[in-house]
Design a protein around this motif. Structure first.
Motif, short mmCIF file in Angstrom:
data_model
loop_
_atom_site.label_atom_id
_atom_site.label_comp_id
_atom_site.label_asym_id
_atom_site.label_seq_id
_atom_site.Cartn_x
_atom_site.Cartn_y
_atom_site.Cartn_z
N ARG A 1 0.82 -1.20 0.00
CA ARG A 1 0.00 0.00 0.00
C ARG A 1 0.86 1.26 0.00
O ARG A 1 1.84 1.36 0.73
CB ARG A 1 -0.92 0.01 1.22
N ARG A 2 0.47 2.20 -0.81
CA ARG A 2 1.06 3.52 -0.87
C ARG A 2 0.92 4.18 0.51
O ARG A 2 -0.11 4.01 1.16
CB ARG A 2 0.21 4.29 -1.89
N ASP A 3 1.92 4.91 0.91
CA ASP A 3 1.89 5.59 2.21
C ASP A 3 1.79 4.63 3.39
O ASP A 3 1.43 5.04 4.49
CB ASP A 3 0.70 6.56 2.33
N SER A 4 2.07 3.35 3.17
CA SER A 4 1.99 2.45 4.32
C SER A 4 3.30 2.54 5.09
O SER A 4 4.35 2.88 4.56
CB SER A 4 1.74 1.01 3.88
N GLU A 5 3.20 2.24 6.36
CA GLU A 5 4.37 2.25 7.21
C GLU A 5 5.16 0.96 6.97
O GLU A 5 4.62 -0.01 6.47
CB GLU A 5 3.95 2.38 8.68
N HIS B 226 4.70 6.67 11.97
CA HIS B 226 4.57 6.86 10.51
C HIS B 226 5.91 6.80 9.79
O HIS B 226 6.23 7.62 8.95
CB HIS B 226 3.86 8.18 10.20
N TRP B 227 6.71 5.77 10.15
CA TRP B 227 7.95 5.55 9.43
C TRP B 227 7.63 4.99 8.06
O TRP B 227 6.92 4.01 7.94
CB TRP B 227 8.84 4.53 10.16
N ARG B 228 8.20 5.60 7.05
CA ARG B 228 7.93 5.11 5.69
C ARG B 228 9.21 4.89 4.94
O ARG B 228 10.23 5.51 5.22
CB ARG B 228 7.08 6.13 4.93
#
Lengths: 202, 202, 202
Positions: free
Chosen positions: C144-148, C193-195
Protein backbone atom coordinates in the motif's frame (compact mmCIF):
# COMPACT_ATOMS: atom_id res chain seq x y z
CA UNK A 1 20.13 -22.17 -22.49
CA UNK A 2 16.74 -22.62 -20.85
CA UNK A 3 18.07 -21.20 -17.62
CA UNK A 4 19.08 -18.13 -19.63
CA UNK A 5 15.57 -17.89 -21.15
CA UNK A 6 14.06 -18.33 -17.71
CA UNK A 7 16.25 -15.70 -16.03
CA UNK A 8 15.68 -13.22 -18.86
CA UNK A 9 11.96 -13.80 -18.37
CA UNK A 10 12.39 -13.15 -14.64
CA UNK A 11 14.19 -9.88 -15.40
CA UNK A 12 11.66 -8.46 -17.87
CA UNK A 13 8.64 -9.50 -15.79
CA UNK A 14 10.36 -7.91 -12.81
CA UNK A 15 10.66 -4.64 -14.73
CA UNK A 16 6.94 -4.76 -15.58
CA UNK A 17 6.06 -5.36 -11.91
CA UNK A 18 8.32 -2.54 -10.74
CA UNK A 19 6.85 -0.14 -13.31
CA UNK A 20 3.33 -1.03 -12.16
CA UNK A 21 4.40 -0.31 -8.58
CA UNK A 22 5.93 3.03 -9.57
CA UNK A 23 2.77 3.97 -11.47
CA UNK A 24 0.83 3.35 -8.23
CA UNK A 25 3.35 5.40 -6.20
CA UNK A 26 4.44 2.46 -4.09
CA UNK A 27 7.58 3.05 -2.02
CA UNK A 28 10.85 1.27 -2.83
CA UNK A 29 9.93 -1.73 -0.69
CA UNK A 30 6.63 -2.05 -2.55
CA UNK A 31 8.49 -1.76 -5.86
CA UNK A 32 10.86 -4.58 -4.88
CA UNK A 33 8.00 -6.76 -3.66
CA UNK A 34 5.79 -6.32 -6.73
CA UNK A 35 8.82 -6.90 -8.99
CA UNK A 36 9.66 -10.13 -7.15
CA UNK A 37 6.07 -11.41 -7.17
CA UNK A 38 5.65 -10.66 -10.90
CA UNK A 39 9.07 -12.07 -11.79
CA UNK A 40 8.85 -15.27 -9.77
CA UNK A 41 5.09 -15.88 -9.56
CA UNK A 42 4.63 -17.73 -12.85
CA UNK A 43 7.60 -20.01 -12.30
CA UNK A 44 6.63 -20.82 -8.71
CA UNK A 45 3.13 -21.78 -9.86
CA UNK A 46 4.64 -23.94 -12.64
CA UNK A 47 6.95 -25.75 -10.22
CA UNK A 48 4.21 -26.31 -7.63
CA UNK A 49 1.99 -27.83 -10.33
CA UNK A 50 4.84 -30.09 -11.46
CA UNK A 51 5.55 -31.06 -7.85
CA UNK A 52 9.11 -29.79 -8.25
CA UNK A 53 9.53 -28.41 -4.72
CA UNK A 54 11.03 -26.21 -3.53
CA UNK A 55 10.44 -24.19 -6.71
CA UNK A 56 13.52 -23.02 -8.61
CA UNK A 57 12.87 -19.48 -7.38
CA UNK A 58 13.63 -20.77 -3.88
CA UNK A 59 16.21 -23.40 -4.76
CA UNK A 60 18.45 -21.08 -6.80
CA UNK A 61 19.44 -17.70 -5.38
CA UNK A 62 20.00 -16.32 -8.91
CA UNK A 63 16.26 -16.01 -9.45
CA UNK A 64 15.75 -13.72 -6.48
CA UNK A 65 18.90 -11.75 -7.33
CA UNK A 66 17.73 -11.13 -10.90
CA UNK A 67 14.25 -10.13 -9.70
CA UNK A 68 15.72 -7.63 -7.23
CA UNK A 69 18.10 -6.30 -9.89
CA UNK A 70 15.13 -5.64 -12.19
CA UNK A 71 13.46 -3.66 -9.41
CA UNK A 72 16.62 -1.60 -8.88
CA UNK A 73 16.96 -0.89 -12.61
CA UNK A 74 13.34 0.17 -12.91
CA UNK A 75 13.49 2.33 -9.78
CA UNK A 76 16.47 4.25 -11.17
CA UNK A 77 15.68 4.27 -14.90
CA UNK A 78 11.90 4.67 -14.82
CA UNK A 79 11.95 8.20 -16.26
CA UNK A 80 13.81 6.89 -19.35
CA UNK A 81 11.72 3.72 -19.49
CA UNK A 82 8.60 5.85 -19.31
CA UNK A 83 9.50 7.52 -22.59
CA UNK A 84 8.85 4.30 -24.53
CA UNK A 85 5.09 4.11 -25.11
CA UNK A 86 3.40 1.27 -23.23
CA UNK A 87 6.72 0.23 -21.69
CA UNK A 88 5.14 -1.84 -18.97
CA UNK A 89 3.21 -3.92 -21.49
CA UNK A 90 6.23 -4.38 -23.73
CA UNK A 91 8.31 -5.80 -20.89
CA UNK A 92 5.34 -7.94 -19.96
CA UNK A 93 5.18 -9.15 -23.59
CA UNK A 94 8.84 -10.15 -23.48
CA UNK A 95 8.22 -12.15 -20.31
CA UNK A 96 5.18 -13.75 -21.92
CA UNK A 97 7.28 -14.98 -24.84
CA UNK A 98 10.12 -16.27 -22.70
CA UNK A 99 8.00 -17.99 -20.06
CA UNK A 100 5.59 -19.73 -22.45
CA UNK A 101 8.63 -21.49 -23.94
CA UNK A 102 10.40 -22.15 -20.62
CA UNK A 103 7.18 -23.42 -19.02
CA UNK A 104 6.23 -25.73 -21.88
CA UNK A 105 9.73 -27.18 -22.16
CA UNK A 106 9.99 -27.86 -18.43
CA UNK A 107 6.57 -29.54 -18.44
CA UNK A 108 7.51 -31.76 -21.41
CA UNK A 109 10.80 -32.56 -19.68
CA UNK A 110 8.82 -33.69 -16.64
CA UNK A 111 6.86 -36.07 -18.84
CA UNK A 112 3.58 -34.20 -19.13
CA UNK A 113 1.45 -34.95 -22.20
CA UNK A 114 1.63 -32.27 -24.93
CA UNK A 115 -1.80 -30.76 -24.15
CA UNK A 116 -0.97 -30.52 -20.44
CA UNK A 117 2.43 -29.04 -21.27
CA UNK A 118 0.81 -26.37 -23.43
CA UNK A 119 -1.66 -25.53 -20.65
CA UNK A 120 1.18 -25.30 -18.14
CA UNK A 121 3.29 -23.21 -20.51
CA UNK A 122 0.48 -20.67 -20.85
CA UNK A 123 -0.12 -20.76 -17.08
CA UNK A 124 3.57 -20.03 -16.46
CA UNK A 125 3.50 -17.19 -18.97
CA UNK A 126 0.43 -15.45 -17.57
CA UNK A 127 0.75 -16.32 -13.85
CA UNK A 128 3.14 -13.59 -12.75
CA UNK A 129 1.24 -10.89 -14.62
CA UNK A 130 -2.07 -11.93 -13.07
CA UNK A 131 -0.51 -11.82 -9.58
CA UNK A 132 0.90 -8.36 -10.36
CA UNK A 133 -2.43 -7.02 -11.58
CA UNK A 134 -4.49 -8.54 -8.75
CA UNK A 135 -2.17 -7.13 -6.07
CA UNK A 136 -2.13 -3.71 -7.75
CA UNK A 137 -5.93 -3.94 -8.07
CA UNK A 138 -6.02 -3.72 -11.85
CA UNK A 139 -8.19 -5.92 -14.05
CA UNK A 140 -5.69 -8.57 -15.19
CA UNK A 141 -4.37 -7.85 -18.68
CA UNK A 142 -5.13 -11.53 -19.31
CA UNK A 143 -8.88 -10.95 -19.37
CA UNK A 144 -9.18 -7.17 -19.66
CA UNK A 145 -11.99 -5.90 -21.85
CA UNK A 146 -10.71 -4.28 -25.05
CA UNK A 147 -7.28 -5.75 -24.45
CA UNK A 148 -5.15 -6.70 -27.40
CA UNK A 149 -4.30 -10.35 -28.07
CA UNK A 150 -2.45 -11.57 -24.99
CA UNK A 151 -2.97 -15.25 -24.24
CA UNK A 152 -3.29 -16.18 -27.93
CA UNK A 153 0.37 -15.56 -28.89
CA UNK A 154 1.49 -17.40 -25.74
CA UNK A 155 -0.80 -20.31 -26.61
CA UNK A 156 0.51 -20.42 -30.18
CA UNK A 157 4.09 -20.37 -28.93
CA UNK A 158 3.45 -23.15 -26.44
CA UNK A 159 1.79 -25.26 -29.15
CA UNK A 160 4.76 -24.64 -31.47
CA UNK A 161 7.18 -25.86 -28.81
CA UNK A 162 5.08 -28.94 -28.00
CA UNK A 163 4.72 -29.91 -31.67
CA UNK A 164 8.46 -29.54 -32.28
CA UNK A 165 9.15 -31.61 -29.15
CA UNK A 166 6.81 -34.39 -30.25
CA UNK A 167 8.51 -34.43 -33.66
CA UNK A 168 11.83 -34.66 -31.80
CA UNK A 169 12.85 -31.52 -33.63
CA UNK A 170 12.98 -29.21 -30.63
CA UNK A 171 16.19 -27.29 -30.07
CA UNK A 172 16.98 -24.45 -27.67
CA UNK A 173 17.54 -22.10 -30.60
CA UNK A 174 14.03 -22.87 -31.83
CA UNK A 175 12.76 -21.99 -28.35
CA UNK A 176 14.51 -18.64 -28.49
CA UNK A 177 12.97 -17.92 -31.91
CA UNK A 178 9.50 -18.82 -30.62
CA UNK A 179 10.01 -16.45 -27.65
CA UNK A 180 10.85 -13.61 -30.01
CA UNK A 181 7.91 -14.45 -32.28
CA UNK A 182 5.47 -14.44 -29.34
CA UNK A 183 6.87 -11.12 -28.14
CA UNK A 184 6.66 -9.68 -31.66
CA UNK A 185 3.09 -10.82 -32.17
CA UNK A 186 1.97 -9.37 -28.87
CA UNK A 187 3.83 -6.11 -29.52
CA UNK A 188 2.27 -5.84 -32.98
CA UNK A 189 -1.15 -6.61 -31.50
CA UNK A 190 -0.63 -3.75 -29.03
CA UNK A 191 0.48 -1.43 -31.82
CA UNK A 192 -2.27 -2.35 -34.28
CA UNK A 193 -4.98 -2.92 -31.64
CA UNK A 194 -5.69 -6.47 -32.72
CA UNK A 195 -8.52 -7.81 -30.66
CA UNK A 196 -10.35 -11.10 -30.28
CA UNK A 197 -14.07 -11.07 -31.08
CA UNK A 198 -16.59 -10.92 -28.25
CA UNK A 199 -19.29 -13.51 -27.56
CA UNK A 200 -21.93 -14.18 -30.16
CA UNK A 201 -24.79 -11.68 -29.89
CA UNK A 202 -28.24 -12.02 -31.46
CA UNK B 1 -18.67 -42.27 -10.70
CA UNK B 2 -16.54 -39.68 -8.92
CA UNK B 3 -14.88 -38.77 -12.18
CA UNK B 4 -18.36 -38.10 -13.52
CA UNK B 5 -19.20 -35.90 -10.50
CA UNK B 6 -15.89 -34.09 -10.90
CA UNK B 7 -16.29 -33.48 -14.64
CA UNK B 8 -19.88 -32.31 -14.21
CA UNK B 9 -18.59 -29.89 -11.57
CA UNK B 10 -15.96 -28.68 -14.02
CA UNK B 11 -18.63 -28.08 -16.66
CA UNK B 12 -21.04 -26.11 -14.47
CA UNK B 13 -18.32 -24.02 -12.84
CA UNK B 14 -16.98 -23.34 -16.32
CA UNK B 15 -20.40 -22.03 -17.36
CA UNK B 16 -20.47 -19.72 -14.32
CA UNK B 17 -17.00 -18.40 -15.18
CA UNK B 18 -17.92 -17.84 -18.82
CA UNK B 19 -21.12 -16.01 -17.84
CA UNK B 20 -19.13 -13.76 -15.50
CA UNK B 21 -16.74 -13.00 -18.36
CA UNK B 22 -19.64 -12.24 -20.74
CA UNK B 23 -21.21 -9.95 -18.15
CA UNK B 24 -17.93 -8.01 -18.04
CA UNK B 25 -17.77 -7.88 -21.87
CA UNK B 26 -14.57 -9.94 -22.06
CA UNK B 27 -13.68 -11.16 -25.55
CA UNK B 28 -13.88 -14.86 -26.45
CA UNK B 29 -10.34 -15.50 -25.24
CA UNK B 30 -11.17 -13.92 -21.89
CA UNK B 31 -14.34 -16.02 -21.73
CA UNK B 32 -12.37 -19.22 -22.33
CA UNK B 33 -9.74 -18.24 -19.78
CA UNK B 34 -12.16 -17.29 -17.01
CA UNK B 35 -14.16 -20.48 -17.67
CA UNK B 36 -11.01 -22.61 -17.42
CA UNK B 37 -9.79 -20.89 -14.24
CA UNK B 38 -13.19 -21.21 -12.54
CA UNK B 39 -13.67 -24.79 -13.71
CA UNK B 40 -10.24 -26.10 -12.81
CA UNK B 41 -9.13 -23.77 -9.98
CA UNK B 42 -10.78 -25.59 -7.07
CA UNK B 43 -9.52 -29.00 -8.17
CA UNK B 44 -5.98 -27.78 -8.82
CA UNK B 45 -5.85 -26.24 -5.33
CA UNK B 46 -7.18 -29.52 -3.86
CA UNK B 47 -4.57 -31.61 -5.65
CA UNK B 48 -1.71 -29.26 -4.71
CA UNK B 49 -2.74 -29.47 -1.06
CA UNK B 50 -2.88 -33.26 -1.26
CA UNK B 51 0.51 -33.31 -2.98
CA UNK B 52 -1.07 -35.14 -5.93
CA UNK B 53 1.00 -33.52 -8.67
CA UNK B 54 0.57 -32.82 -11.47
CA UNK B 55 -3.07 -32.04 -10.60
CA UNK B 56 -5.74 -34.03 -12.42
CA UNK B 57 -6.57 -30.92 -14.48
CA UNK B 58 -3.11 -31.27 -16.03
CA UNK B 59 -2.79 -35.05 -15.94
CA UNK B 60 -6.08 -35.74 -17.75
CA UNK B 61 -6.92 -33.84 -20.93
CA UNK B 62 -10.65 -34.43 -20.35
CA UNK B 63 -10.70 -31.73 -17.67
CA UNK B 64 -9.43 -29.02 -20.00
CA UNK B 65 -11.69 -30.25 -22.82
CA UNK B 66 -14.80 -30.06 -20.61
CA UNK B 67 -13.83 -26.61 -19.33
CA UNK B 68 -13.38 -25.32 -22.89
CA UNK B 69 -16.66 -26.94 -23.94
CA UNK B 70 -18.45 -25.08 -21.14
CA UNK B 71 -17.00 -21.80 -22.41
CA UNK B 72 -18.19 -22.58 -25.95
CA UNK B 73 -21.70 -23.47 -24.76
CA UNK B 74 -21.95 -20.29 -22.68
CA UNK B 75 -20.58 -18.09 -25.48
CA UNK B 76 -23.24 -19.39 -27.87
CA UNK B 77 -26.19 -19.90 -25.53
CA UNK B 78 -25.76 -16.94 -23.18
CA UNK B 79 -28.87 -15.13 -24.41
CA UNK B 80 -31.00 -18.19 -23.49
CA UNK B 81 -29.07 -18.80 -20.26
CA UNK B 82 -29.61 -15.16 -19.34
CA UNK B 83 -33.35 -15.69 -19.27
CA UNK B 84 -33.08 -17.87 -16.15
CA UNK B 85 -32.87 -15.50 -13.18
CA UNK B 86 -29.52 -15.57 -11.39
CA UNK B 87 -28.19 -18.14 -13.88
CA UNK B 88 -24.58 -17.56 -12.99
CA UNK B 89 -25.21 -18.27 -9.32
CA UNK B 90 -27.28 -21.36 -10.07
CA UNK B 91 -24.48 -22.91 -12.12
CA UNK B 92 -22.07 -21.92 -9.36
CA UNK B 93 -24.37 -23.64 -6.84
CA UNK B 94 -24.31 -26.84 -8.88
CA UNK B 95 -20.51 -26.75 -8.91
CA UNK B 96 -20.49 -26.11 -5.18
CA UNK B 97 -22.56 -29.25 -4.55
CA UNK B 98 -20.51 -31.45 -6.87
CA UNK B 99 -17.07 -30.27 -5.75
CA UNK B 100 -17.72 -30.39 -2.00
CA UNK B 101 -18.45 -34.10 -2.43
CA UNK B 102 -15.63 -34.81 -4.89
CA UNK B 103 -13.12 -32.88 -2.77
CA UNK B 104 -14.06 -34.53 0.51
CA UNK B 105 -14.04 -38.03 -0.99
CA UNK B 106 -10.63 -37.54 -2.61
CA UNK B 107 -9.20 -36.19 0.66
CA UNK B 108 -10.57 -39.17 2.64
CA UNK B 109 -9.23 -41.51 -0.03
CA UNK B 110 -5.79 -39.93 0.45
CA UNK B 111 -5.99 -40.72 4.16
CA UNK B 112 -6.77 -37.27 5.57
CA UNK B 113 -8.55 -37.16 8.90
CA UNK B 114 -12.28 -36.37 8.68
CA UNK B 115 -11.94 -32.74 9.84
CA UNK B 116 -9.14 -32.08 7.34
CA UNK B 117 -11.16 -33.77 4.60
CA UNK B 118 -14.15 -31.56 5.34
CA UNK B 119 -11.94 -28.45 5.23
CA UNK B 120 -10.44 -29.58 1.93
CA UNK B 121 -13.87 -30.42 0.51
CA UNK B 122 -15.10 -26.92 1.24
CA UNK B 123 -11.85 -25.43 -0.12
CA UNK B 124 -12.31 -27.39 -3.36
CA UNK B 125 -15.93 -26.26 -3.63
CA UNK B 126 -15.25 -22.56 -3.13
CA UNK B 127 -11.76 -22.23 -4.69
CA UNK B 128 -12.72 -21.85 -8.34
CA UNK B 129 -15.45 -19.33 -7.57
CA UNK B 130 -13.09 -17.19 -5.48
CA UNK B 131 -10.52 -17.19 -8.30
CA UNK B 132 -13.27 -16.21 -10.76
CA UNK B 133 -14.50 -13.35 -8.60
CA UNK B 134 -11.03 -12.02 -7.73
CA UNK B 135 -9.95 -11.97 -11.39
CA UNK B 136 -13.20 -10.32 -12.46
CA UNK B 137 -12.76 -7.87 -9.55
CA UNK B 138 -15.97 -8.76 -7.75
CA UNK B 139 -16.23 -9.29 -4.01
CA UNK B 140 -16.12 -13.09 -3.76
CA UNK B 141 -19.59 -14.59 -3.36
CA UNK B 142 -17.97 -16.61 -0.54
CA UNK B 143 -17.76 -13.59 1.76
CA UNK B 144 -20.02 -11.04 0.08
CA UNK B 145 -22.09 -8.89 2.41
CA UNK B 146 -25.80 -9.69 2.22
CA UNK B 147 -25.03 -12.88 0.35
CA UNK B 148 -27.26 -15.88 0.82
CA UNK B 149 -25.93 -19.02 2.53
CA UNK B 150 -23.02 -20.20 0.41
CA UNK B 151 -20.32 -21.98 2.38
CA UNK B 152 -22.79 -23.43 4.87
CA UNK B 153 -24.49 -25.91 2.49
CA UNK B 154 -21.06 -26.96 1.17
CA UNK B 155 -19.84 -27.47 4.74
CA UNK B 156 -22.93 -29.51 5.64
CA UNK B 157 -22.47 -31.64 2.52
CA UNK B 158 -18.79 -32.26 3.25
CA UNK B 159 -19.62 -33.23 6.84
CA UNK B 160 -22.32 -35.61 5.59
CA UNK B 161 -19.84 -37.33 3.29
CA UNK B 162 -17.16 -37.58 6.00
CA UNK B 163 -19.60 -39.02 8.54
CA UNK B 164 -20.88 -41.62 6.07
CA UNK B 165 -17.28 -42.50 5.17
CA UNK B 166 -16.32 -42.98 8.82
CA UNK B 167 -19.35 -45.22 9.33
CA UNK B 168 -18.21 -47.17 6.26
CA UNK B 169 -21.60 -46.40 4.76
CA UNK B 170 -20.41 -44.12 1.96
CA UNK B 171 -21.51 -45.02 -1.56
CA UNK B 172 -21.18 -43.02 -4.79
CA UNK B 173 -24.97 -42.78 -5.03
CA UNK B 174 -25.01 -41.16 -1.58
CA UNK B 175 -22.45 -38.66 -2.85
CA UNK B 176 -24.66 -37.79 -5.80
CA UNK B 177 -27.63 -37.26 -3.47
CA UNK B 178 -25.54 -34.99 -1.21
CA UNK B 179 -24.49 -32.95 -4.28
CA UNK B 180 -28.10 -32.42 -5.25
CA UNK B 181 -29.05 -31.54 -1.66
CA UNK B 182 -26.28 -28.95 -1.41
CA UNK B 183 -27.32 -27.44 -4.74
CA UNK B 184 -30.98 -27.43 -3.67
CA UNK B 185 -30.22 -25.77 -0.33
CA UNK B 186 -28.12 -23.06 -1.95
CA UNK B 187 -30.74 -22.49 -4.67
CA UNK B 188 -33.46 -22.23 -2.05
CA UNK B 189 -31.29 -19.85 0.01
CA UNK B 190 -30.93 -17.66 -3.09
CA UNK B 191 -34.67 -17.77 -3.74
CA UNK B 192 -35.75 -17.13 -0.15
CA UNK B 193 -32.84 -14.82 0.73
CA UNK B 194 -31.66 -16.92 3.66
CA UNK B 195 -28.79 -15.17 5.33
CA UNK B 196 -26.41 -15.88 8.17
CA UNK B 197 -26.53 -13.46 11.12
CA UNK B 198 -23.89 -10.73 11.41
CA UNK B 199 -21.48 -10.27 14.31
CA UNK B 200 -22.83 -9.62 17.77
CA UNK B 201 -23.54 -5.90 18.30
CA UNK B 202 -24.12 -4.13 21.60
CA UNK C 1 8.05 -24.15 21.09
CA UNK C 2 7.78 -23.49 17.37
CA UNK C 3 4.34 -25.04 17.32
CA UNK C 4 3.40 -22.53 20.02
CA UNK C 5 4.80 -19.64 17.94
CA UNK C 6 2.98 -20.95 14.90
CA UNK C 7 -0.36 -21.37 16.66
CA UNK C 8 -0.10 -17.95 18.30
CA UNK C 9 0.53 -16.53 14.82
CA UNK C 10 -2.55 -18.36 13.54
CA UNK C 11 -4.61 -16.85 16.35
CA UNK C 12 -3.53 -13.23 15.90
CA UNK C 13 -3.76 -13.35 12.10
CA UNK C 14 -7.21 -14.90 12.53
CA UNK C 15 -8.25 -11.92 14.67
CA UNK C 16 -7.00 -9.50 12.00
CA UNK C 17 -8.97 -11.38 9.30
CA UNK C 18 -12.12 -11.43 11.41
CA UNK C 19 -11.82 -7.71 12.17
CA UNK C 20 -11.45 -6.98 8.45
CA UNK C 21 -14.59 -9.03 7.79
CA UNK C 22 -16.51 -7.19 10.53
CA UNK C 23 -15.39 -3.84 9.12
CA UNK C 24 -16.88 -4.89 5.78
CA UNK C 25 -20.11 -6.05 7.46
CA UNK C 26 -19.64 -9.68 6.45
CA UNK C 27 -21.99 -12.14 8.20
CA UNK C 28 -20.66 -14.63 10.77
CA UNK C 29 -19.86 -17.19 8.08
CA UNK C 30 -17.85 -14.60 6.17
CA UNK C 31 -16.06 -13.66 9.41
CA UNK C 32 -15.10 -17.28 10.06
CA UNK C 33 -13.95 -17.77 6.47
CA UNK C 34 -11.82 -14.63 6.29
CA UNK C 35 -10.31 -15.44 9.69
CA UNK C 36 -9.42 -18.97 8.54
CA UNK C 37 -7.94 -17.80 5.22
CA UNK C 38 -5.85 -15.10 6.92
CA UNK C 39 -4.76 -17.38 9.74
CA UNK C 40 -3.84 -20.41 7.65
CA UNK C 41 -2.96 -18.86 4.26
CA UNK C 42 0.68 -18.02 4.94
CA UNK C 43 1.45 -21.41 6.46
CA UNK C 44 -0.30 -23.32 3.67
CA UNK C 45 1.71 -21.41 1.06
CA UNK C 46 4.93 -22.13 3.01
CA UNK C 47 4.19 -25.84 3.22
CA UNK C 48 3.23 -26.09 -0.47
CA UNK C 49 6.51 -24.43 -1.44
CA UNK C 50 8.45 -26.82 0.81
CA UNK C 51 6.53 -29.77 -0.66
CA UNK C 52 5.36 -30.69 2.85
CA UNK C 53 1.90 -31.92 1.87
CA UNK C 54 -0.72 -31.97 3.16
CA UNK C 55 0.12 -28.64 4.84
CA UNK C 56 0.13 -28.56 8.63
CA UNK C 57 -3.12 -26.59 8.54
CA UNK C 58 -4.74 -29.72 7.07
CA UNK C 59 -2.66 -32.35 8.87
CA UNK C 60 -3.25 -30.98 12.38
CA UNK C 61 -6.78 -30.11 13.48
CA UNK C 62 -5.41 -27.64 16.08
CA UNK C 63 -4.69 -25.11 13.35
CA UNK C 64 -8.29 -24.97 12.16
CA UNK C 65 -9.57 -24.97 15.75
CA UNK C 66 -7.37 -22.00 16.72
CA UNK C 67 -8.37 -20.11 13.56
CA UNK C 68 -12.07 -20.65 14.29
CA UNK C 69 -11.54 -19.67 17.93
CA UNK C 70 -9.98 -16.38 16.82
CA UNK C 71 -13.04 -15.69 14.66
CA UNK C 72 -15.34 -16.38 17.62
CA UNK C 73 -13.34 -14.12 19.93
CA UNK C 74 -13.33 -11.28 17.41
CA UNK C 75 -17.04 -11.68 16.63
CA UNK C 76 -17.89 -11.31 20.33
CA UNK C 77 -15.22 -8.87 21.50
CA UNK C 78 -15.00 -6.58 18.48
CA UNK C 79 -16.51 -3.57 20.26
CA UNK C 80 -13.75 -3.76 22.90
CA UNK C 81 -11.07 -4.57 20.31
CA UNK C 82 -12.23 -1.59 18.29
CA UNK C 83 -11.30 0.78 21.12
CA UNK C 84 -7.58 0.09 20.58
CA UNK C 85 -6.47 2.33 17.69
CA UNK C 86 -5.47 0.43 14.56
CA UNK C 87 -6.32 -2.88 16.26
CA UNK C 88 -6.47 -4.81 13.01
CA UNK C 89 -2.96 -3.74 12.04
CA UNK C 90 -1.55 -4.48 15.49
CA UNK C 91 -2.82 -8.06 15.38
CA UNK C 92 -1.48 -8.31 11.85
CA UNK C 93 1.90 -7.04 13.15
CA UNK C 94 1.97 -9.73 15.81
CA UNK C 95 1.30 -12.38 13.17
CA UNK C 96 4.01 -10.89 10.98
CA UNK C 97 6.58 -11.25 13.78
CA UNK C 98 5.58 -14.79 14.69
CA UNK C 99 5.30 -16.14 11.14
CA UNK C 100 8.55 -14.66 9.83
CA UNK C 101 10.35 -16.64 12.54
CA UNK C 102 8.27 -19.83 12.18
CA UNK C 103 8.57 -19.75 8.38
CA UNK C 104 12.31 -19.17 8.30
CA UNK C 105 13.00 -21.86 10.90
CA UNK C 106 10.88 -24.44 9.09
CA UNK C 107 12.60 -23.64 5.79
CA UNK C 108 16.07 -23.99 7.35
CA UNK C 109 14.95 -27.22 9.00
CA UNK C 110 13.96 -28.50 5.54
CA UNK C 111 17.48 -27.77 4.31
CA UNK C 112 16.85 -24.61 2.29
CA UNK C 113 19.81 -22.28 1.82
CA UNK C 114 19.76 -19.18 4.08
CA UNK C 115 18.67 -16.78 1.31
CA UNK C 116 15.83 -19.08 0.26
CA UNK C 117 14.82 -19.54 3.90
CA UNK C 118 14.66 -15.78 4.41
CA UNK C 119 12.52 -15.39 1.26
CA UNK C 120 10.20 -18.14 2.45
CA UNK C 121 10.04 -16.66 5.96
CA UNK C 122 8.89 -13.33 4.55
CA UNK C 123 6.46 -15.09 2.20
CA UNK C 124 4.95 -16.97 5.15
CA UNK C 125 4.67 -13.75 7.15
CA UNK C 126 2.95 -11.72 4.45
CA UNK C 127 0.94 -14.45 2.65
CA UNK C 128 -2.11 -14.59 4.88
CA UNK C 129 -2.44 -10.82 5.02
CA UNK C 130 -2.26 -10.51 1.24
CA UNK C 131 -4.98 -13.16 0.85
CA UNK C 132 -7.12 -11.32 3.42
CA UNK C 133 -6.72 -7.97 1.67
CA UNK C 134 -7.27 -9.33 -1.86
CA UNK C 135 -10.47 -11.14 -0.84
CA UNK C 136 -11.75 -8.07 1.03
CA UNK C 137 -10.77 -5.97 -2.02
CA UNK C 138 -8.31 -3.72 -0.20
CA UNK C 139 -4.90 -2.79 -1.55
CA UNK C 140 -2.63 -5.22 0.29
CA UNK C 141 -0.94 -3.60 3.29
CA UNK C 142 2.23 -5.21 1.89
CA UNK C 143 2.41 -2.76 -1.01
CA UNK C 144 0.00 0.00 0.00
CA UNK C 145 1.06 3.52 -0.87
CA UNK C 146 1.89 5.59 2.21
CA UNK C 147 1.99 2.45 4.32
CA UNK C 148 4.37 2.25 7.21
CA UNK C 149 7.29 -0.21 7.16
CA UNK C 150 5.76 -3.65 6.82
CA UNK C 151 7.94 -6.12 4.96
CA UNK C 152 11.18 -4.57 6.23
CA UNK C 153 10.85 -5.66 9.89
CA UNK C 154 9.80 -9.15 8.74
CA UNK C 155 12.81 -9.29 6.42
CA UNK C 156 15.16 -8.15 9.21
CA UNK C 157 13.69 -10.76 11.57
CA UNK C 158 14.05 -13.54 9.00
CA UNK C 159 17.68 -12.52 8.34
CA UNK C 160 18.36 -12.50 12.09
CA UNK C 161 17.02 -16.04 12.42
CA UNK C 162 18.98 -17.30 9.40
CA UNK C 163 22.24 -15.76 10.61
CA UNK C 164 21.83 -17.23 14.09
CA UNK C 165 21.02 -20.62 12.52
CA UNK C 166 24.14 -20.54 10.33
CA UNK C 167 26.24 -19.66 13.38
CA UNK C 168 24.61 -22.63 15.13
CA UNK C 169 23.49 -20.18 17.79
CA UNK C 170 19.75 -20.38 17.10
CA UNK C 171 17.52 -21.22 20.05
CA UNK C 172 13.73 -21.12 20.34
CA UNK C 173 13.98 -18.33 22.94
CA UNK C 174 15.93 -16.25 20.41
CA UNK C 175 13.11 -16.86 17.92
CA UNK C 176 10.55 -15.59 20.42
CA UNK C 177 12.62 -12.46 21.03
CA UNK C 178 12.91 -11.82 17.28
CA UNK C 179 9.13 -12.17 16.96
CA UNK C 180 8.60 -9.54 19.64
CA UNK C 181 11.21 -7.25 18.08
CA UNK C 182 9.56 -7.49 14.63
CA UNK C 183 6.16 -6.77 16.18
CA UNK C 184 7.59 -3.85 18.15
CA UNK C 185 9.31 -2.34 15.12
CA UNK C 186 6.18 -2.57 13.01
CA UNK C 187 4.02 -1.15 15.83
CA UNK C 188 6.46 1.73 16.29
CA UNK C 189 6.51 2.31 12.52
CA UNK C 190 2.71 2.53 12.59
CA UNK C 191 2.81 4.92 15.54
CA UNK C 192 5.57 7.18 14.20
CA UNK C 193 4.57 6.86 10.51
CA UNK C 194 7.95 5.55 9.43
CA UNK C 195 7.93 5.11 5.69
CA UNK C 196 10.28 3.80 3.06
CA UNK C 197 11.39 6.29 0.40
CA UNK C 198 9.73 6.23 -3.02
CA UNK C 199 11.49 5.68 -6.34
CA UNK C 200 14.17 8.06 -7.44
CA UNK C 201 12.67 11.09 -9.23
CA UNK C 202 14.50 13.59 -11.42
Amino acid sequence: MHTALDLTGVFVFGISGALMAIRHDFDIVGIAILAVITALGGGILRDLILGDTPPLAFAEWKYLAVALASAAVAAVAHPELGRIPRTLLLFDAAGLGLFCVAGTVKALDFGLAPIAAVLLGVTTAVGGGVARDVIARQTPELVRRDSELYAVPALAGAIGVAVAWELEAYEPLFGAIVSVAVFGTRALALHRHWRAPTAFRR
